[in-house]
Design a protein around this motif. Structure first.
Motif, PDB file in Angstrom:
ATOM      1  N   LEU A  93      61.209  39.720  32.638  1.00  0.00           N
ATOM      2  CA  LEU A  93      61.268  38.179  32.792  1.00  0.00           C
ATOM      3  C   LEU A  93      60.121  37.679  32.648  1.00  0.00           C
ATOM      4  N   THR A  94      60.004  36.474  32.536  1.00  0.00           N
ATOM      5  CA  THR A  94      58.579  35.672  32.332  1.00  0.00           C
ATOM      6  C   THR A  94      58.574  34.816  33.692  1.00  0.00           C
ATOM      7  N   PHE A  95      57.315  34.592  33.947  1.00  0.00           N
ATOM      8  CA  PHE A  95      56.960  33.739  34.928  1.00  0.00           C
ATOM      9  C   PHE A  95      55.761  32.887  34.597  1.00  0.00           C
ATOM     10  N   PRO A  96      55.492  31.757  35.289  1.00  0.00           N
ATOM     11  CA  PRO A  96      54.497  30.522  34.923  1.00  0.00           C
ATOM     12  C   PRO A  96      53.269  31.426  35.244  1.00  0.00           C
ATOM     13  N   VAL A  97      52.168  31.018  34.367  1.00  0.00           N
ATOM     14  CA  VAL A  97      50.830  31.591  34.494  1.00  0.00           C
ATOM     15  C   VAL A  97      49.884  30.447  35.065  1.00  0.00           C
ATOM     16  N   GLU A  98      49.345  30.602  35.984  1.00  0.00           N
ATOM     17  CA  GLU A  98      48.445  29.671  36.785  1.00  0.00           C
ATOM     18  C   GLU A  98      47.001  30.390  36.784  1.00  0.00           C
ATOM     19  N   ILE A  99      45.850  29.763  36.418  1.00  0.00           N
ATOM     20  CA  ILE A  99      44.688  30.077  36.066  1.00  0.00           C
ATOM     21  C   ILE A  99      43.646  29.793  37.188  1.00  0.00           C
ATOM     22  N   GLY A 100      43.138  30.608  37.885  1.00  0.00           N
ATOM     23  CA  GLY A 100      42.322  30.147  39.052  1.00  0.00           C
ATOM     24  C   GLY A 100      40.689  29.943  38.578  1.00  0.00           C
ATOM     25  N   ILE A 101      39.905  29.210  39.010  1.00  0.00           N
ATOM     26  CA  ILE A 101      38.564  29.452  38.727  1.00  0.00           C
ATOM     27  C   ILE A 101      37.887  29.482  40.011  1.00  0.00           C
ATOM     28  N   PHE A 102      37.073  30.719  40.038  1.00  0.00           N
ATOM     29  CA  PHE A 102      36.443  31.120  41.335  1.00  0.00           C
ATOM     30  C   PHE A 102      34.814  30.891  41.069  1.00  0.00           C
ATOM     31  N   ILE A 103      34.207  30.500  41.945  1.00  0.00           N
ATOM     32  CA  ILE A 103      32.552  30.893  42.083  1.00  0.00           C
ATOM     33  C   ILE A 103      32.435  31.991  43.079  1.00  0.00           C
ATOM     34  N   SER A 104      31.760  33.073  42.546  1.00  0.00           N
ATOM     35  CA  SER A 104      31.567  34.343  43.214  1.00  0.00           C
ATOM     36  C   SER A 104      30.223  34.792  43.349  1.00  0.00           C
TER      37      SER A 104
END
Lengths: 276, 198
Positions: B50-61
Protein backbone atom coordinates in the motif's frame (compact mmCIF):
# COMPACT_ATOMS: atom_id res chain seq x y z
CA UNK A 1 -9.39 1.07 88.32
CA UNK A 2 -11.07 0.16 85.04
CA UNK A 3 -14.50 0.51 86.63
CA UNK A 4 -13.72 3.95 88.00
CA UNK A 5 -16.52 6.29 86.96
CA UNK A 6 -15.50 9.50 85.23
CA UNK A 7 -18.74 11.24 84.18
CA UNK A 8 -22.24 9.75 84.51
CA UNK A 9 -21.96 6.08 83.55
CA UNK A 10 -18.70 6.48 81.62
CA UNK A 11 -16.02 4.40 83.24
CA UNK A 12 -12.31 4.27 82.39
CA UNK A 13 -12.90 0.95 80.60
CA UNK A 14 -15.66 2.43 78.44
CA UNK A 15 -13.49 5.45 77.65
CA UNK A 16 -10.63 3.15 76.63
CA UNK A 17 -13.05 1.17 74.46
CA UNK A 18 -14.39 4.33 72.81
CA UNK A 19 -10.88 5.60 72.12
CA UNK A 20 -10.03 2.15 70.74
CA UNK A 21 -13.07 2.15 68.47
CA UNK A 22 -12.24 5.65 67.19
CA UNK A 23 -8.65 4.58 66.57
CA UNK A 24 -9.90 1.43 64.87
CA UNK A 25 -12.26 3.50 62.73
CA UNK A 26 -9.45 5.83 61.67
CA UNK A 27 -7.06 2.97 60.87
CA UNK A 28 -9.71 0.83 59.13
CA UNK A 29 -10.81 3.81 57.03
CA UNK A 30 -7.23 4.49 55.97
CA UNK A 31 -6.59 0.84 55.11
CA UNK A 32 -9.85 0.48 53.15
CA UNK A 33 -9.29 3.79 51.34
CA UNK A 34 -5.78 2.72 50.40
CA UNK A 35 -6.85 -0.66 49.07
CA UNK A 36 -9.91 0.67 47.22
CA UNK A 37 -7.78 3.37 45.55
CA UNK A 38 -5.08 0.84 44.72
CA UNK A 39 -7.46 -1.85 43.42
CA UNK A 40 -9.78 0.35 41.39
CA UNK A 41 -7.27 2.98 40.25
CA UNK A 42 -7.22 1.67 36.69
CA UNK A 43 -10.85 0.59 36.55
CA UNK A 44 -12.58 3.72 37.86
CA UNK A 45 -11.94 7.35 37.04
CA UNK A 46 -10.87 9.73 39.78
CA UNK A 47 -14.32 11.18 40.53
CA UNK A 48 -16.00 7.79 40.91
CA UNK A 49 -13.09 6.46 42.93
CA UNK A 50 -13.34 9.30 45.44
CA UNK A 51 -17.11 8.80 45.76
CA UNK A 52 -16.54 5.09 46.48
CA UNK A 53 -13.89 5.91 49.09
CA UNK A 54 -16.19 8.42 50.78
CA UNK A 55 -19.10 5.96 50.89
CA UNK A 56 -16.86 3.32 52.51
CA UNK A 57 -15.49 5.82 55.04
CA UNK A 58 -18.97 7.02 56.02
CA UNK A 59 -20.21 3.43 56.35
CA UNK A 60 -17.34 2.55 58.69
CA UNK A 61 -18.01 5.72 60.67
CA UNK A 62 -21.70 4.86 61.08
CA UNK A 63 -20.74 1.39 62.35
CA UNK A 64 -18.23 2.85 64.82
CA UNK A 65 -20.70 5.52 65.94
CA UNK A 66 -23.44 2.91 66.55
CA UNK A 67 -21.01 0.78 68.55
CA UNK A 68 -19.98 3.77 70.70
CA UNK A 69 -23.65 4.59 71.37
CA UNK A 70 -24.14 1.01 72.55
CA UNK A 71 -21.19 1.33 74.95
CA UNK A 72 -22.56 4.60 76.32
CA UNK A 73 -25.89 2.88 76.93
CA UNK A 74 -27.82 5.10 74.55
CA UNK A 75 -30.69 3.17 73.00
CA UNK A 76 -31.01 3.52 69.26
CA UNK A 77 -34.82 3.22 69.41
CA UNK A 78 -35.01 6.46 71.42
CA UNK A 79 -32.61 8.11 69.04
CA UNK A 80 -34.68 7.00 66.10
CA UNK A 81 -37.79 8.76 67.48
CA UNK A 82 -35.81 11.92 68.25
CA UNK A 83 -33.99 11.58 64.95
CA UNK A 84 -37.29 11.16 63.13
CA UNK A 85 -38.69 14.41 64.52
CA UNK A 86 -35.39 16.19 63.90
CA UNK A 87 -35.32 14.70 60.44
CA UNK A 88 -38.73 16.14 59.58
CA UNK A 89 -37.68 19.59 60.80
CA UNK A 90 -34.35 19.41 58.97
CA UNK A 91 -36.01 17.91 55.94
CA UNK A 92 -38.28 20.91 55.47
CA UNK A 93 -35.43 23.32 56.20
CA UNK A 94 -32.88 21.75 53.93
CA UNK A 95 -35.04 20.33 51.17
CA UNK A 96 -33.26 22.16 48.36
CA UNK A 97 -29.80 21.45 49.78
CA UNK A 98 -30.53 17.75 49.99
CA UNK A 99 -32.06 17.83 46.52
CA UNK A 100 -28.93 19.48 45.15
CA UNK A 101 -26.72 17.06 47.04
CA UNK A 102 -28.53 13.98 45.77
CA UNK A 103 -28.56 15.43 42.24
CA UNK A 104 -24.82 16.10 42.56
CA UNK A 105 -24.18 12.48 43.52
CA UNK A 106 -26.26 11.24 40.58
CA UNK A 107 -24.53 13.67 38.22
CA UNK A 108 -21.18 12.27 39.34
CA UNK A 109 -22.40 8.72 38.80
CA UNK A 110 -24.23 9.28 35.50
CA UNK A 111 -21.67 11.77 34.15
CA UNK A 112 -23.61 13.42 31.35
CA UNK A 113 -20.81 15.99 31.23
CA UNK A 114 -17.24 16.29 32.39
CA UNK A 115 -15.04 19.16 33.46
CA UNK A 116 -13.86 20.96 30.33
CA UNK A 117 -16.85 19.93 28.19
CA UNK A 118 -18.76 22.54 26.17
CA UNK A 119 -22.40 22.20 27.21
CA UNK A 120 -25.79 23.85 27.15
CA UNK A 121 -27.71 23.32 30.34
CA UNK A 122 -30.66 25.15 31.84
CA UNK A 123 -30.28 27.91 29.25
CA UNK A 124 -26.58 28.40 29.96
CA UNK A 125 -23.99 27.67 27.27
CA UNK A 126 -20.30 27.39 28.12
CA UNK A 127 -17.46 25.26 29.43
CA UNK A 128 -17.93 23.16 32.57
CA UNK A 129 -15.37 24.46 35.04
CA UNK A 130 -16.23 22.35 38.08
CA UNK A 131 -18.82 19.83 39.23
CA UNK A 132 -19.23 20.02 42.98
CA UNK A 133 -21.56 18.12 45.26
CA UNK A 134 -24.10 20.97 45.48
CA UNK A 135 -23.55 23.02 42.34
CA UNK A 136 -21.81 23.11 38.98
CA UNK A 137 -19.90 26.09 37.66
CA UNK A 138 -19.95 26.99 33.99
CA UNK A 139 -17.85 29.58 32.20
CA UNK A 140 -19.88 31.10 29.39
CA UNK A 141 -18.38 32.04 26.01
CA UNK A 142 -18.40 35.63 27.23
CA UNK A 143 -16.18 34.65 30.16
CA UNK A 144 -18.93 34.86 32.79
CA UNK A 145 -18.80 32.51 35.76
CA UNK A 146 -22.21 30.95 36.39
CA UNK A 147 -23.11 28.69 39.29
CA UNK A 148 -25.98 26.33 38.51
CA UNK A 149 -27.52 24.25 41.35
CA UNK A 150 -27.17 20.55 40.62
CA UNK A 151 -30.89 19.92 41.02
CA UNK A 152 -31.61 22.27 38.09
CA UNK A 153 -28.97 20.54 35.98
CA UNK A 154 -30.26 17.10 36.85
CA UNK A 155 -33.87 17.94 35.98
CA UNK A 156 -33.14 19.85 32.78
CA UNK A 157 -31.93 18.55 29.43
CA UNK A 158 -28.18 18.73 28.90
CA UNK A 159 -26.63 19.23 25.47
CA UNK A 160 -23.02 18.12 25.50
CA UNK A 161 -21.34 19.54 22.42
CA UNK A 162 -18.15 17.53 22.74
CA UNK A 163 -19.12 14.10 24.02
CA UNK A 164 -18.82 12.60 20.52
CA UNK A 165 -15.62 12.60 18.50
CA UNK A 166 -17.25 14.21 15.46
CA UNK A 167 -20.27 16.34 14.67
CA UNK A 168 -22.14 17.68 11.68
CA UNK A 169 -22.89 21.26 10.72
CA UNK A 170 -24.89 22.68 7.83
CA UNK A 171 -25.12 25.63 5.50
CA UNK A 172 -27.85 26.70 3.13
CA UNK A 173 -26.41 28.36 0.03
CA UNK A 174 -28.97 30.16 -2.10
CA UNK A 175 -28.04 30.66 -5.76
CA UNK A 176 -29.92 32.43 -8.56
CA UNK A 177 -32.51 30.55 -10.60
CA UNK A 178 -30.57 31.15 -13.79
CA UNK A 179 -27.42 29.47 -12.34
CA UNK A 180 -26.63 25.79 -12.81
CA UNK A 181 -27.33 24.07 -9.47
CA UNK A 182 -25.53 20.87 -10.55
CA UNK A 183 -22.38 22.85 -11.29
CA UNK A 184 -22.69 24.62 -7.92
CA UNK A 185 -23.00 21.26 -6.15
CA UNK A 186 -19.91 20.00 -7.96
CA UNK A 187 -17.92 23.08 -6.93
CA UNK A 188 -18.98 22.75 -3.30
CA UNK A 189 -18.10 19.05 -3.40
CA UNK A 190 -14.62 19.94 -4.63
CA UNK A 191 -14.22 22.40 -1.75
CA UNK A 192 -15.22 19.83 0.87
CA UNK A 193 -12.95 17.29 -0.79
CA UNK A 194 -9.97 19.65 -0.54
CA UNK A 195 -10.70 20.56 3.08
CA UNK A 196 -8.80 18.22 5.47
CA UNK A 197 -11.21 18.63 8.38
CA UNK A 198 -14.34 17.94 6.33
CA UNK A 199 -14.39 14.22 7.08
CA UNK A 200 -14.12 11.70 4.28
CA UNK A 201 -16.49 9.42 6.19
CA UNK A 202 -19.29 10.23 6.97
CA UNK A 203 -19.24 11.92 3.59
CA UNK A 204 -20.58 15.46 3.09
CA UNK A 205 -24.15 15.65 1.83
CA UNK A 206 -24.87 18.36 -0.74
CA UNK A 207 -28.26 18.72 -2.43
CA UNK A 208 -30.88 21.17 -3.67
CA UNK A 209 -33.13 21.43 -0.66
CA UNK A 210 -35.62 24.10 -1.71
CA UNK A 211 -36.84 26.07 -4.68
CA UNK A 212 -37.34 29.20 -2.64
CA UNK A 213 -39.00 32.48 -3.61
CA UNK A 214 -35.76 34.19 -4.60
CA UNK A 215 -33.18 31.45 -4.78
CA UNK A 216 -32.42 27.81 -5.40
CA UNK A 217 -31.28 26.64 -1.96
CA UNK A 218 -28.44 24.13 -1.74
CA UNK A 219 -27.99 22.46 1.64
CA UNK A 220 -24.44 21.46 2.59
CA UNK A 221 -23.98 19.06 5.51
CA UNK A 222 -20.43 18.40 6.67
CA UNK A 223 -19.05 16.15 9.39
CA UNK A 224 -15.95 17.39 11.17
CA UNK A 225 -13.81 16.37 14.16
CA UNK A 226 -15.32 17.83 17.32
CA UNK A 227 -12.17 19.88 17.99
CA UNK A 228 -12.25 21.51 14.56
CA UNK A 229 -15.89 21.95 13.52
CA UNK A 230 -16.38 25.50 14.69
CA UNK A 231 -13.26 26.87 13.02
CA UNK A 232 -14.21 25.01 9.86
CA UNK A 233 -17.77 26.28 9.96
CA UNK A 234 -16.57 29.86 10.38
CA UNK A 235 -14.15 29.56 7.47
CA UNK A 236 -15.80 27.38 4.85
CA UNK A 237 -18.92 29.38 3.98
CA UNK A 238 -16.90 32.30 2.68
CA UNK A 239 -14.69 29.92 0.69
CA UNK A 240 -17.84 28.47 -0.93
CA UNK A 241 -19.19 31.93 -1.72
CA UNK A 242 -15.94 33.09 -3.34
CA UNK A 243 -15.44 29.88 -5.35
CA UNK A 244 -19.02 29.95 -6.65
CA UNK A 245 -18.67 33.57 -7.71
CA UNK A 246 -15.35 32.83 -9.39
CA UNK A 247 -17.24 30.27 -11.46
CA UNK A 248 -19.98 32.68 -12.44
CA UNK A 249 -22.53 31.48 -9.88
CA UNK A 250 -23.97 34.29 -7.80
CA UNK A 251 -25.53 34.13 -4.37
CA UNK A 252 -29.17 35.20 -4.78
CA UNK A 253 -30.65 38.05 -2.82
CA UNK A 254 -34.34 38.53 -2.02
CA UNK A 255 -36.16 40.07 -4.96
CA UNK A 256 -39.72 40.53 -6.20
CA UNK A 257 -41.01 41.17 -9.71
CA UNK A 258 -43.95 43.56 -9.71
CA UNK A 259 -46.46 43.63 -12.56
CA UNK A 260 -48.39 46.86 -12.51
CA UNK A 261 -51.82 47.13 -14.14
CA UNK A 262 -50.74 50.52 -15.51
CA UNK A 263 -48.12 48.83 -17.66
CA UNK A 264 -50.78 46.93 -19.61
CA UNK A 265 -52.67 50.20 -20.03
CA UNK A 266 -49.56 51.93 -21.35
CA UNK A 267 -48.98 49.07 -23.76
CA UNK A 268 -52.55 49.47 -25.11
CA UNK A 269 -52.18 53.26 -25.32
CA UNK A 270 -48.84 52.85 -27.04
CA UNK A 271 -50.37 50.49 -29.62
CA UNK A 272 -53.29 52.85 -30.28
CA UNK A 273 -50.89 55.80 -30.74
CA UNK A 274 -48.81 53.77 -33.13
CA UNK A 275 -52.01 52.68 -34.95
CA UNK A 276 -53.13 56.28 -35.33
CA UNK B 1 7.27 28.94 9.14
CA UNK B 2 10.06 31.19 10.35
CA UNK B 3 11.93 30.57 13.59
CA UNK B 4 15.08 32.04 15.12
CA UNK B 5 17.31 29.35 16.62
CA UNK B 6 19.54 30.33 19.50
CA UNK B 7 21.99 27.48 19.71
CA UNK B 8 25.59 26.46 19.20
CA UNK B 9 27.01 23.38 17.43
CA UNK B 10 23.60 21.91 16.74
CA UNK B 11 22.59 19.91 13.70
CA UNK B 12 19.49 20.05 11.58
CA UNK B 13 18.02 16.63 10.87
CA UNK B 14 15.35 16.10 8.25
CA UNK B 15 13.54 12.78 8.03
CA UNK B 16 10.07 11.32 7.50
CA UNK B 17 7.88 11.18 10.58
CA UNK B 18 4.65 9.39 11.44
CA UNK B 19 1.99 10.71 9.02
CA UNK B 20 -0.37 12.25 11.55
CA UNK B 21 1.04 15.72 12.15
CA UNK B 22 -0.21 17.79 9.23
CA UNK B 23 -2.15 19.99 8.96
CA UNK B 24 -2.63 19.58 12.70
CA UNK B 25 -2.06 16.76 15.14
CA UNK B 26 -5.57 15.79 16.21
CA UNK B 27 -5.30 12.02 16.09
CA UNK B 28 -2.88 9.15 16.62
CA UNK B 29 -4.36 6.92 13.94
CA UNK B 30 -3.89 6.45 10.22
CA UNK B 31 -6.68 4.85 8.21
CA UNK B 32 -5.71 3.51 4.80
CA UNK B 33 -8.61 2.72 2.52
CA UNK B 34 -7.84 0.53 -0.48
CA UNK B 35 -8.95 1.48 -3.98
CA UNK B 36 -10.35 -2.05 -4.30
CA UNK B 37 -11.07 -4.59 -1.60
CA UNK B 38 -9.54 -8.05 -1.57
CA UNK B 39 -10.71 -11.40 -0.26
CA UNK B 40 -8.33 -13.73 1.53
CA UNK B 41 -8.64 -17.49 2.00
CA UNK B 42 -8.80 -18.83 5.57
CA UNK B 43 -5.56 -19.96 7.16
CA UNK B 44 -3.13 -18.26 4.80
CA UNK B 45 -1.02 -15.11 4.84
CA UNK B 46 -0.26 -12.86 1.86
CA UNK B 47 1.80 -9.75 1.34
CA UNK B 48 0.27 -6.69 -0.22
CA UNK B 49 1.75 -3.26 -0.78
CA UNK B 50 0.00 0.00 0.00
CA UNK B 51 1.04 3.61 -0.02
CA UNK B 52 0.86 6.10 2.83
CA UNK B 53 1.28 9.89 3.00
CA UNK B 54 4.80 11.09 3.72
CA UNK B 55 5.28 13.82 6.30
CA UNK B 56 8.70 15.32 6.74
CA UNK B 57 9.97 16.47 10.11
CA UNK B 58 12.71 19.01 10.68
CA UNK B 59 14.60 18.55 13.91
CA UNK B 60 17.35 20.41 15.63
CA UNK B 61 19.59 17.98 17.43
CA UNK B 62 22.61 17.89 19.64
CA UNK B 63 24.03 14.48 20.42
CA UNK B 64 20.94 12.42 21.27
CA UNK B 65 18.65 15.30 22.15
CA UNK B 66 16.39 16.47 19.38
CA UNK B 67 13.64 19.01 19.15
CA UNK B 68 11.01 19.10 16.43
CA UNK B 69 10.95 22.43 14.63
CA UNK B 70 8.37 21.81 11.95
CA UNK B 71 6.54 19.14 9.98
CA UNK B 72 5.38 19.57 6.40
CA UNK B 73 3.85 17.38 3.75
CA UNK B 74 3.20 17.48 0.03
CA UNK B 75 0.63 14.71 0.25
CA UNK B 76 -3.13 15.16 0.37
CA UNK B 77 -4.38 15.89 3.87
CA UNK B 78 -7.67 14.44 4.92
CA UNK B 79 -9.33 13.06 8.04
CA UNK B 80 -12.02 10.44 8.40
CA UNK B 81 -14.08 8.75 11.05
CA UNK B 82 -13.59 5.06 11.75
CA UNK B 83 -16.70 3.78 13.51
CA UNK B 84 -19.61 5.80 14.82
CA UNK B 85 -19.49 9.42 16.05
CA UNK B 86 -20.17 8.36 19.65
CA UNK B 87 -17.45 5.73 19.98
CA UNK B 88 -15.41 5.91 16.77
CA UNK B 89 -11.94 7.21 16.09
CA UNK B 90 -11.01 10.28 14.09
CA UNK B 91 -8.12 9.21 11.84
CA UNK B 92 -5.78 10.65 9.29
CA UNK B 93 -7.16 9.30 6.02
CA UNK B 94 -5.34 8.02 2.98
CA UNK B 95 -6.67 6.28 -0.09
CA UNK B 96 -4.17 3.84 -1.51
CA UNK B 97 -3.91 1.70 -4.56
CA UNK B 98 -3.53 -1.95 -3.70
CA UNK B 99 -0.40 -3.55 -5.16
CA UNK B 100 0.91 -7.09 -5.12
CA UNK B 101 4.50 -5.93 -5.60
CA UNK B 102 6.42 -2.92 -4.39
CA UNK B 103 5.14 0.11 -6.32
CA UNK B 104 7.18 3.01 -7.62
CA UNK B 105 6.15 6.17 -5.87
CA UNK B 106 7.39 9.71 -5.40
CA UNK B 107 9.17 9.48 -2.01
CA UNK B 108 8.39 13.10 -1.22
CA UNK B 109 4.65 12.45 -1.20
CA UNK B 110 4.10 8.71 -0.76
CA UNK B 111 5.74 5.94 1.19
CA UNK B 112 5.36 2.19 0.69
CA UNK B 113 3.77 0.01 3.34
CA UNK B 114 4.35 -3.71 3.13
CA UNK B 115 1.39 -5.35 4.81
CA UNK B 116 1.43 -9.01 5.67
CA UNK B 117 -2.21 -10.06 5.93
CA UNK B 118 -2.98 -13.27 7.78
CA UNK B 119 -6.43 -14.80 7.92
CA UNK B 120 -6.70 -16.67 11.23
CA UNK B 121 -10.42 -17.30 10.84
CA UNK B 122 -12.13 -20.26 9.24
CA UNK B 123 -13.82 -18.32 6.44
CA UNK B 124 -12.95 -16.06 3.52
CA UNK B 125 -12.68 -12.43 4.59
CA UNK B 126 -13.05 -9.25 2.55
CA UNK B 127 -10.72 -6.42 3.48
CA UNK B 128 -11.06 -2.85 2.26
CA UNK B 129 -9.17 -0.80 4.83
CA UNK B 130 -6.54 -0.93 7.54
CA UNK B 131 -6.20 1.15 10.68
CA UNK B 132 -2.81 1.84 12.27
CA UNK B 133 -1.72 3.49 15.48
CA UNK B 134 1.06 6.04 15.04
CA UNK B 135 2.63 4.75 18.21
CA UNK B 136 4.73 1.89 16.99
CA UNK B 137 5.19 3.04 13.39
CA UNK B 138 8.71 2.18 12.26
CA UNK B 139 9.71 4.40 9.36
CA UNK B 140 12.78 3.75 7.25
CA UNK B 141 14.04 5.91 4.41
CA UNK B 142 16.72 6.36 1.78
CA UNK B 143 17.03 8.70 -1.18
CA UNK B 144 14.29 7.02 -3.18
CA UNK B 145 11.95 5.33 -0.71
CA UNK B 146 10.14 5.81 2.58
CA UNK B 147 8.83 2.56 3.98
CA UNK B 148 7.07 0.75 6.80
CA UNK B 149 6.33 -2.90 7.38
CA UNK B 150 3.21 -4.05 9.17
CA UNK B 151 1.02 -7.05 9.84
CA UNK B 152 -2.73 -7.43 9.78
CA UNK B 153 -4.20 -10.38 11.60
CA UNK B 154 -7.81 -11.13 10.69
CA UNK B 155 -9.65 -12.89 13.48
CA UNK B 156 -13.12 -12.81 11.95
CA UNK B 157 -15.15 -10.95 9.33
CA UNK B 158 -15.37 -7.79 11.43
CA UNK B 159 -12.26 -7.76 13.61
CA UNK B 160 -8.58 -7.37 12.79
CA UNK B 161 -5.37 -6.47 14.60
CA UNK B 162 -2.59 -4.43 13.05
CA UNK B 163 0.97 -3.93 14.23
CA UNK B 164 4.35 -2.86 12.87
CA UNK B 165 7.64 -4.62 12.17
CA UNK B 166 10.83 -2.84 13.05
CA UNK B 167 12.73 -3.63 9.86
CA UNK B 168 13.47 -1.81 6.59
CA UNK B 169 11.99 -2.74 3.24
CA UNK B 170 15.36 -2.47 1.55
CA UNK B 171 18.90 -2.92 2.80
CA UNK B 172 20.80 0.14 3.91
CA UNK B 173 17.78 2.29 4.77
CA UNK B 174 18.01 4.76 7.65
CA UNK B 175 15.62 4.60 10.55
CA UNK B 176 13.57 7.75 11.19
CA UNK B 177 13.32 9.41 14.55
CA UNK B 178 10.16 8.05 16.19
CA UNK B 179 8.36 11.17 17.14
CA UNK B 180 5.18 9.69 18.60
CA UNK B 181 7.00 7.04 20.61
CA UNK B 182 9.40 9.61 22.02
CA UNK B 183 6.51 11.82 23.13
CA UNK B 184 4.87 9.05 25.15
CA UNK B 185 5.88 8.78 28.78
CA UNK B 186 4.65 5.28 29.45
CA UNK B 187 4.93 2.13 27.41
CA UNK B 188 1.74 1.54 25.46
CA UNK B 189 0.79 -1.16 23.02
CA UNK B 190 1.48 -0.41 19.39
CA UNK B 191 -1.22 -2.83 18.27
CA UNK B 192 -4.49 -1.55 16.86
CA UNK B 193 -7.67 -3.55 17.13
CA UNK B 194 -10.11 -2.85 14.31
CA UNK B 195 -13.58 -3.59 15.69
CA UNK B 196 -15.70 -1.33 13.51
CA UNK B 197 -15.25 -3.19 10.27
CA UNK B 198 -12.43 -4.09 7.91
Amino acid sequence: MVNYTLIGNITVLKLVMIVGILLGWAITSKIFSFYVRKTFKTRLDKDHLEIAVKIINYSIFVLAFTWILGILGIKLSGLLVAGGILGIVLGFASQSIVGNLVSGVFLMIERPMKIGNAVEVNGVIGIVEDIKIISTTIRTWDGLHIRVPNEKIFTSSITNYVSNVARRFSYVVGIRYKDDAEKAIEIIRQITDEEPFALQTPAPIIFVSELASSSVDITVMIWSPITEWYELKKRLLWVIKKRLEANGIEIAFPQSVLWLGEENLREKIGKSIVGD
Amino acid sequence: MEKLLLSDHSEITINPVEPIFTPKEITSYLLIEFDRSFAIKPGISKKIYLTFPVEIGIFISKRRDFELLDVFSFARKKFSLYGEPNNGIVCKYWKSNLHLSKPDVNPLTEGVLELNVRNDSSSWINVSKALFKALGMKLYYNGSLVSMRATMKLTDEEIAETDFHDSPLEKGMHKSIELVTSKRLSVQSSKTIMMEGI
